[in-house]
Scaffold this active site. Structure first.
Site, PDB file in Angstrom:
ATOM      1  N   TYR A 182      -0.934   4.302  10.600  1.00  0.00           N
ATOM      2  CA  TYR A 182      -1.237   3.228  11.657  1.00  0.00           C
ATOM      3  C   TYR A 182       0.159   3.023  12.404  1.00  0.00           C
ATOM      4  O   TYR A 182       1.313   2.933  12.053  1.00  0.00           O
ATOM      5  CB  TYR A 182      -1.462   1.987  11.052  1.00  0.00           C
ATOM      6  CG  TYR A 182      -2.875   1.966  10.253  1.00  0.00           C
ATOM      7  CD1 TYR A 182      -3.838   2.126  10.978  1.00  0.00           C
ATOM      8  CD2 TYR A 182      -3.010   1.623   8.930  1.00  0.00           C
ATOM      9  CE1 TYR A 182      -5.273   2.264  10.447  1.00  0.00           C
ATOM     10  CE2 TYR A 182      -4.115   1.647   8.415  1.00  0.00           C
ATOM     11  CZ  TYR A 182      -5.169   1.915   9.008  1.00  0.00           C
ATOM     12  OH  TYR A 182      -6.374   1.985   8.453  1.00  0.00           O
ATOM     13  N   ARG A 215       0.643  -1.220  -0.045  1.00  0.00           N
ATOM     14  CA  ARG A 215      -0.002   0.113  -0.078  1.00  0.00           C
ATOM     15  C   ARG A 215       0.776   1.281   0.009  1.00  0.00           C
ATOM     16  O   ARG A 215       2.099   1.399   0.295  1.00  0.00           O
ATOM     17  CB  ARG A 215      -0.810   0.111   1.353  1.00  0.00           C
ATOM     18  CG  ARG A 215      -2.145  -0.890   1.188  1.00  0.00           C
ATOM     19  CD  ARG A 215      -2.886  -1.328   2.560  1.00  0.00           C
ATOM     20  NE  ARG A 215      -1.977  -1.790   3.347  1.00  0.00           N
ATOM     21  CZ  ARG A 215      -2.343  -2.056   4.790  1.00  0.00           C
ATOM     22  NH1 ARG A 215      -3.597  -1.562   5.154  1.00  0.00           N
ATOM     23  NH2 ARG A 215      -1.609  -2.646   5.666  1.00  0.00           N
TER      24      ARG A 215
HETATM   25  C1  PYR Z   1      -3.746  -2.224   8.569  1.00  0.00           C
HETATM   26  O1  PYR Z   1      -4.309  -2.189   7.679  1.00  0.00           O
HETATM   27  O2  PYR Z   1      -2.559  -2.961   8.240  1.00  0.00           O
HETATM   28  C2  PYR Z   1      -3.847  -1.943   9.863  1.00  0.00           C
HETATM   29  O3  PYR Z   1      -2.893  -1.711  10.664  1.00  0.00           O
HETATM   30  C3  PYR Z   1      -5.117  -1.435  10.480  1.00  0.00           C
END
Ligand code: PYR
Length: 363
Positions: free
Chosen positions: A94, A15
């Site tokens: 995060y 991502r």
């Molecule tokens: C993730 O999508 O990797 C989280 O840490 C929520």
């Protein structure tokens, strides 16, 4: 403001913190965006698509961190990135600090201001920046769990949907929040038998209204959990207490009471896991077997469907990113208590009560 987007370096994390459309919004608001070369390749967005959106491209992570007032990421900084953060720099990503004292110490030491996606709140009592990834992880939990039930993966050789004349598999979901509801939706779609447990009766009523009598609901007592474990083909851990370590709902003895070849997918592993035998795994080696039960405990499940996840996350983060860039972090947090709830670390202090308590630190 100068905004920096490095390439994610956690194992098999594809991502990216900003998609090109979000870069364009920031640039239209008068901000400068620097993206590390190749950062978007994992979601099918090359450097040229970022250039067209108005970004500058930096050759490496150092080039991104050195000039940025705010770093946008997806996953928590990895050890190689700790030294790149500097005092006063804003980190928006995060973090999942509760089970991670090492990262916490590194962020405290860096002097950065760290705002965690997972503790930002909304007016409905939800977690708007966790929700999209909870939707992804809940849906994926059934997909990966079904795969793990195959013999080649160490599973019992059970097809969750069954076939005429052979009963469908039983999926037991611990927690009826966003992860649990999305897992239930997928499992019911496959034709599995599904039981969902929660401590909130109003939540169980809501799920009952949505899914009707195809979904079995159970009040989450220790008795109910113990009763269901030996019946489960797939157990999904889907509980969350914002910022805090996940509660341990299943003991090692409970896992031992499950049938050989049954499967656990512990989505709560980011916050330490809700099953005693869970320990973090990666996409490179996602499973292990303990007490005859296949465990899947990947800490960044949505990274496997990076394109869907990066766009879904980007839609949720964009208004907060724009607020932070337009107003500066101090005014943006002062004007929005929900964004302020995301502040985990500032000036060498842990600033989120549940996180501090989970780490045994003063607050
Ligand atoms: C993730 O999508 O990797 C989280 O840490 C929520």
């Amino acid at each position: 403001m100068r905004v920096g987007v490095p390439t994610e370096i956690k194992t098999h994390e594809y991502r990216v913190g900003l998609v090109p459309a979000a870069v364009r919004e920031l640039v239209n608001h008068g901000h400068q965006v620097t993206v590390q070369s190749g950062a978007g390749l994992g979601i099918g967005c090359d450097d040229q698509s970022y250039r067209l959106a108005g970004a500058e491209i930096a050759a490496d992570a150092a080039g991104v961190f050195a000039t940025a007032d705010m770093i946008l990421k997806v996953k928590e900084p990895q050890p190689a990135e700790y030294g790149l953060l500097r005092p006063g720099q804003v980190l928006f990503t995060y973090l999942h600090l509760a089970p991670d004292p090492k990262q916490t110490q590194a962020l405290l030491h860096s002097g950065c201001t760290a705002i965690a996606y997972e503790t930002v709140t909304d007016a409905q009592g939800g977690l708007p920046l966790l929700a999209p990834m909870s939707e992804v992880a809940g849906r994926m939990a059934v997909q990966v769990g079904a795969h793990c039930l195959e013999k080649e993966q160490g599973g019992a050789g059970v097809l969750l949907g069954g076939v005429p004349g052979v009963m469908a598999g039983h999926v037991v979901v611990l927690g009826g929040g966003v992860v649990g509801a999305n897992a239930a939706r997928m499992a019911l779609g496959l034709g599995a038998r599904v039981t969902i447990l929660d401590k909130s009766l109003s939540r169980l009523r809501h799920l009952d209204e949505i899914f009707g009598n195809r979904l079995m609901t159970a009040y989450a007592t220790a008795d109910a959990i113990e009763h269901l474990l030996p019946q489960a083909d797939l157990l999904i851990g889907a509980v969350l207490i914002p910022g805090a370590a996940a509660p341990r709902l299943v003991s090692a003895a409970g896992v031992a009471s499950m049938r050989p070849g049954s499967v656990i997918v512990d989505v709560a592993i980011d916050q330490g896991g809700c099953i005693a035998t869970s320990r973090p795994t990666s996409h490179a080696q996602p499973t292990y077997v303990e007490s005859g039960v296949v465990h899947y405990c990947v800490t960044n499940m949505p990274g496997a469907v990076a394109r869907t996840s990066a766009f879904a996350l980007g839609h949720a983060t964009l208004p907060f990113v724009l607020a932070l860039a337009d107003k500066g972090w101090a005014r943006a947090l002062a004007e929005d208590p929900h964004l302020k709830a995301g502040l985990n670390i500032h000036s060498g202090n842990v600033t989120h009560e549940a996180v501090a308590r989970a780490l045994g630190l003063g607050y």
